[in-house]
Design a protein around this motif. Structure first.
Motif, mmCIF file in Angstrom:
data_model
loop_
_atom_site.group_PDB
_atom_site.id
_atom_site.type_symbol
_atom_site.label_atom_id
_atom_site.label_comp_id
_atom_site.label_asym_id
_atom_site.label_seq_id
_atom_site.Cartn_x
_atom_site.Cartn_y
_atom_site.Cartn_z
ATOM 1 N N VAL A 65 0.797 -1.219 0.000
ATOM 2 C CA VAL A 65 0.000 0.000 0.000
ATOM 3 C C VAL A 65 0.836 1.278 0.000
ATOM 4 N N THR A 66 2.164 1.155 0.015
ATOM 5 C CA THR A 66 2.990 2.342 -0.178
ATOM 6 C C THR A 66 3.155 2.652 -1.667
ATOM 7 N N ASP A 67 2.647 1.754 -2.510
ATOM 8 C CA ASP A 67 2.692 1.906 -3.972
ATOM 9 C C ASP A 67 1.310 2.358 -4.442
ATOM 10 N N ASP A 68 1.214 3.552 -4.979
ATOM 11 C CA ASP A 68 -0.084 4.102 -5.367
ATOM 12 C C ASP A 68 -0.773 3.254 -6.434
ATOM 13 N N THR A 69 -0.026 2.755 -7.386
ATOM 14 C CA THR A 69 -0.613 1.923 -8.433
ATOM 15 C C THR A 69 -1.186 0.635 -7.853
ATOM 16 N N ALA A 70 -0.469 0.064 -6.878
ATOM 17 C CA ALA A 70 -0.954 -1.155 -6.232
ATOM 18 C C ALA A 70 -2.244 -0.885 -5.459
ATOM 19 N N CYS A 71 -2.365 0.303 -4.852
ATOM 20 C CA CYS A 71 -3.589 0.663 -4.135
ATOM 21 C C CYS A 71 -4.767 0.747 -5.090
ATOM 22 N N SER A 121 0.034 5.741 3.098
ATOM 23 C CA SER A 121 -0.690 4.566 2.598
ATOM 24 C C SER A 121 -2.198 4.725 2.785
ATOM 25 N N ALA A 122 -2.609 5.270 3.935
ATOM 26 C CA ALA A 122 -4.040 5.465 4.189
ATOM 27 C C ALA A 122 -4.630 6.478 3.212
ATOM 28 N N TRP A 123 -3.889 7.537 2.954
ATOM 29 C CA TRP A 123 -4.345 8.534 1.986
ATOM 30 C C TRP A 123 -4.477 7.921 0.594
ATOM 31 N N GLN A 124 -3.509 7.094 0.221
ATOM 32 C CA GLN A 124 -3.537 6.501 -1.118
ATOM 33 C C GLN A 124 -4.703 5.535 -1.289
ATOM 34 N N VAL A 125 -4.897 4.640 -0.343
ATOM 35 C CA VAL A 125 -6.005 3.689 -0.460
ATOM 36 C C VAL A 125 -7.336 4.434 -0.446
ATOM 37 N N THR A 126 -7.456 5.417 0.440
ATOM 38 C CA THR A 126 -8.709 6.163 0.547
ATOM 39 C C THR A 126 -9.024 6.919 -0.727
ATOM 40 N N ARG A 127 -8.042 7.548 -1.310
ATOM 41 C CA ARG A 127 -8.315 8.346 -2.511
ATOM 42 C C ARG A 127 -8.782 7.493 -3.676
ATOM 43 N N ALA A 172 -5.785 -2.727 -6.112
ATOM 44 C CA ALA A 172 -6.449 -3.471 -5.045
ATOM 45 C C ALA A 172 -7.918 -3.073 -4.921
ATOM 46 N N VAL A 173 -8.194 -1.764 -4.953
ATOM 47 C CA VAL A 173 -9.581 -1.300 -4.868
ATOM 48 C C VAL A 173 -10.384 -1.818 -6.057
ATOM 49 N N ALA A 174 -9.796 -1.752 -7.243
ATOM 50 C CA ALA A 174 -10.480 -2.236 -8.432
ATOM 51 C C ALA A 174 -10.785 -3.732 -8.327
ATOM 52 N N GLU A 175 -9.869 -4.489 -7.742
ATOM 53 C CA GLU A 175 -10.073 -5.928 -7.600
ATOM 54 C C GLU A 175 -11.210 -6.248 -6.638
#
Length: 272
Positions: free
Chosen positions: A66-72, A119-125, A75-78
């Motif tokens: 989750v430190t990788d924005d693309t991975a976040c 990481s929280a900001w990235q997953v949330t956005r 993950a949400v898309a999945e």
């Protein structure tokens, strides 16, 4: 939580002690939610999923850093592709050490801020565009943000996470999305055991008003409450789960029972 889909980051299970993400995933599943279990360690994520399924729940393992924005984003898309919806998010991933604020290298400083805050900001956005009205987000912080003593980057980042909670609650409120935070006290779980010796357990227990040791399950139940409709009018709040603050002063004399009908002019209450 029946009929809802939740994404919990850092929810894999390693070792014998439960972590907050693992416990939260288990409680969510027990309450009827479909749980996307995210961890960068695939074996740990699968372990959590297997235990949820063995108990009759529904879960899916996600592997992402989750430190990788693309991975976040992936993950949400999945989650949406797998379950059709995402309406609960728990940003739980954390990392820390006992190094002082100015003892860490610039690289380590960036790592700790990335894991505990960014990481929280990235997953949330990435979650916001797919979260429907009535959905909820819970961020996991620590009482370390309000303790006086040697500064640690972990605490600085968690303080930022609590500010992010406030800002996100205000920003997303008009969309019907609630955002809250759980401030974790001195529980003994996977994170504590990895960062301090066993001898710390008793002093930590004694440091609470209740004189009992908290666990990851205590945090999980608080988080699930904030995700549920029972907290439908709570947003922008940080709930401290710490067994009560330690006594600052020796306890006073006992409180006497109040008489059913006190004589006029008589004083009742604290014994002299």
């Amino acid at each position: 939580m029946a009929g809802r889909t939740a994404l919990v980051t850092g929810a894999g299970q390693n070792g014998t002690l439960p972590g907050v993400g693992y416990a939260t995933s288990r409680v969510l599943a027990a309450q009827g939610a479909r749980v996307a279990v995210l961890d960068r360690d695939e074996a740990a994520a699968v372990r959590t999923v297997e235990r949820i399924r063995a108990a009759g729940g529904t879960a899916h393992a996600l592997v992402a850093d989750v430190t990788d924005d693309t991975a976040c984003a992936r993950a949400v898309a999945e989650v949406v592709e797998r379950f059709g919806v995402l309406d609960a998010l728990v940003n739980n991933v954390a990392a820390g050490d006992r190094a002082g604020l100015f003892e860490v290298t610039p690289q380590r400083f960036d790592e700790l801020v990335a894991v505990n805050l960014k990481s929280a900001w990235q997953v949330t956005r990435h979650a916001v565009p797919v979260l429907p009205p009535g959905s909820a987000i819970v961020n996991i912080s620590s009482v370390g943000v309000r303790m006086r003593g040697p500064g640690m980057v972990y605490s600085v980042a968690k303080a930022g996470l609590e500010n992010l909670t406030d800002g996100a609650a205000s920003t997303l409120g008009p969309q019907g999305i609630r955002v809250n935070c759980v401030q974790v006290g001195a529980i003994w779980g996977a994170f504590a055991a990895a960062n301090m010796p066993e001898e710390m357990r008793e002093p930590r227990r004694q440091g609470t008003a209740l004189k009992t040791e908290g666990t990851a399950w205590d945090i999980a139940h608080a988080a699930v409450f904030l995700l549920s409709d029972r907290a439908r009018w709570i947003s922008g709040h940080t709930l401290t789960v710490d067994g009560g603050p330690p006594h600052r002063f020796p306890p006073g004399p006992p409180i006497t029972a109040v008489p059913a009908a006190a004589p006029a002019g008589a004083s009742v209450g604290r014994s002299s």
